[in-house]
Write a protein that holds these residues in place. Sequence first.
Motif, PDB file in Angstrom:
ATOM      1  N   GLY A   1     -31.450 -37.096 -32.146  1.00 41.76           N
ATOM      2  CA  GLY A   1     -32.060 -37.504 -30.803  1.00 41.76           C
ATOM      3  C   GLY A   1     -31.809 -36.491 -29.806  1.00 41.76           C
ATOM      4  O   GLY A   1     -30.125 -35.258 -30.139  1.00 41.76           O
ATOM      5  N   ALA A   2     -31.698 -36.618 -28.455  1.00 39.19           N
ATOM      6  CA  ALA A   2     -31.608 -35.953 -27.348  1.00 39.19           C
ATOM      7  C   ALA A   2     -29.777 -36.722 -27.504  1.00 39.19           C
ATOM      8  O   ALA A   2     -29.400 -37.619 -27.632  1.00 39.19           O
ATOM      9  N   THR A   3     -28.797 -35.747 -26.524  1.00 39.23           N
ATOM     10  CA  THR A   3     -27.992 -35.943 -26.586  1.00 39.23           C
ATOM     11  C   THR A   3     -27.521 -37.318 -25.305  1.00 39.23           C
ATOM     12  O   THR A   3     -27.964 -36.650 -23.696  1.00 39.23           O
ATOM     13  N   VAL A   4     -26.735 -38.186 -24.913  1.00 42.36           N
ATOM     14  CA  VAL A   4     -26.799 -38.664 -24.480  1.00 42.36           C
ATOM     15  C   VAL A   4     -24.988 -39.241 -23.629  1.00 42.36           C
ATOM     16  O   VAL A   4     -24.813 -39.548 -22.644  1.00 42.36           O
ATOM     17  N   VAL A   5     -24.020 -38.389 -24.264  1.00 40.14           N
ATOM     18  CA  VAL A   5     -22.586 -38.811 -24.411  1.00 40.14           C
ATOM     19  C   VAL A   5     -22.538 -36.613 -24.273  1.00 40.14           C
ATOM     20  O   VAL A   5     -22.698 -36.514 -25.250  1.00 40.14           O
ATOM     21  N   LYS A   6     -21.240 -36.406 -23.641  1.00 38.82           N
ATOM     22  CA  LYS A   6     -20.861 -35.187 -24.090  1.00 38.82           C
ATOM     23  C   LYS A   6     -19.795 -34.728 -23.341  1.00 38.82           C
ATOM     24  O   LYS A   6     -19.035 -35.552 -21.986  1.00 38.82           O
ATOM     25  N   THR A   7     -19.085 -34.240 -23.391  1.00 36.23           N
ATOM     26  CA  THR A   7     -17.614 -33.679 -23.506  1.00 36.23           C
ATOM     27  C   THR A   7     -16.521 -32.689 -23.884  1.00 36.23           C
ATOM     28  O   THR A   7     -17.539 -32.215 -25.096  1.00 36.23           O
ATOM     29  N   VAL A   8     -16.152 -32.119 -23.245  1.00 33.85           N
ATOM     30  CA  VAL A   8     -15.449 -30.878 -23.570  1.00 33.85           C
ATOM     31  C   VAL A   8     -13.876 -32.067 -24.381  1.00 33.85           C
ATOM     32  O   VAL A   8     -13.636 -32.616 -23.260  1.00 33.85           O
ATOM     33  N   CYS A   9     -13.658 -31.536 -25.174  1.00 35.89           N
ATOM     34  CA  CYS A   9     -12.130 -32.228 -26.700  1.00 35.89           C
ATOM     35  C   CYS A   9     -11.236 -31.201 -26.263  1.00 35.89           C
ATOM     36  O   CYS A   9     -11.239 -30.336 -26.686  1.00 35.89           O
ATOM     37  N   ALA A  10      -9.937 -32.149 -26.111  1.00 31.08           N
ATOM     38  CA  ALA A  10      -8.735 -30.624 -27.065  1.00 31.08           C
ATOM     39  C   ALA A  10      -7.604 -31.685 -27.047  1.00 31.08           C
ATOM     40  O   ALA A  10      -7.410 -32.624 -26.699  1.00 31.08           O
ATOM     41  N   VAL A  11      -6.556 -31.037 -28.110  1.00 29.11           N
ATOM     42  CA  VAL A  11      -5.737 -31.868 -28.777  1.00 29.11           C
ATOM     43  C   VAL A  11      -4.640 -31.527 -27.437  1.00 29.11           C
ATOM     44  O   VAL A  11      -4.511 -30.120 -27.029  1.00 29.11           O
ATOM     45  N   VAL A  12      -3.833 -32.167 -27.144  1.00 29.08           N
ATOM     46  CA  VAL A  12      -3.147 -31.370 -25.450  1.00 29.08           C
ATOM     47  C   VAL A  12      -1.423 -32.396 -25.861  1.00 29.08           C
ATOM     48  O   VAL A  12      -0.752 -33.146 -26.042  1.00 29.08           O
TER      49      VAL A  12
END
Length: 339
Positions: free
Chosen positions: A141-152
Amino acid sequence: MLFRLELNDVLSGALARATRAAQGGELSERRRVKVDVLDELLRTVDVRLHAVATCELAQDAVLVFPAQAAALVHFGLEGEGLLELETGQRAIFRAGEVVIVPGGAQATMAAPGEGPRTFSTIMEGSRLDVDGLLRFTAGDGATVVKTVCAVVSPSYAGGLDLFQHLTAPLVQESGPGLAPAFELMLGETREPGFGARTVVEAAMRLILLLVLRRHLAEPGVAGPLFAGLRDPRLVRAVGAILRLPGGFHTVQTLAAEAGMSRPVFAERFSKTFGQTPIDFLQKVRLRHAARLLQVTPLPVKTIAESVGFASRSHFSRAFRHAYGLDPTRYRRKFAPEQT
């Protein structure tokens, strides 16, 4: 891929002045010492981002992040998400917010709400976009949560772990003026083009550094990222090293700087920062040397002496152990114009 960020003197000085103003004018000597040390820390914050990716979740999805040593940071781009550690701590975050997840425990991310869920790991349903930007998608289904992530893995001058005292997800508003950075990341993830990963990483580093700066500016350094700097005696010792890394420092001189006995100081420092005073001193010296190798044409022997090493051979061995390259090869790789 590693990214080093140096905050310049103008930014650091502005923070110090703003902090002094927020305290109502003149500071006590103890507070002034702490502000000066924080000023030094800002100049030497080293932010390293690894495995940058976009995460997209449908309403029925739960994305699982396996436990790892380093912290994980998410930048909310769309919707509202729930991050939960296997230890039970949880946090809600929204678009325009940053959430830092401590290392050492498995974490899950989902949209809040009830109903059946499908679990998937970050490597399931992953693909590479243009220019190597990794994308994780979970659920139908449609995207309801979107993030950009990284190990930091930020550190103070290459020496102290910012996140060692973080035990639960930390949610932080990005603050005024950073909406364009989030919009930039959102646009690049929707329609990635040439250089998309570089653009996204630059925006992430800017936002994260300003979040760290906010914690540095908190009165009394109350934020959990800087719990190790709450003891003004240890702050004085750390400040002495940061101000003059090449100076004559021993456990005894640093203990005197802190106003503590040698054994008490050594035990307190090691317990607080997870390393001995001399280990921290060496890391700071090598970090300073690495910077000089990049931005100056000074001979390696001169740099070694300036950061407190008695011989070039000792310096070269220590540098190779820390950075995987001897000083000459490091300069050739990261600053060929200085060779």
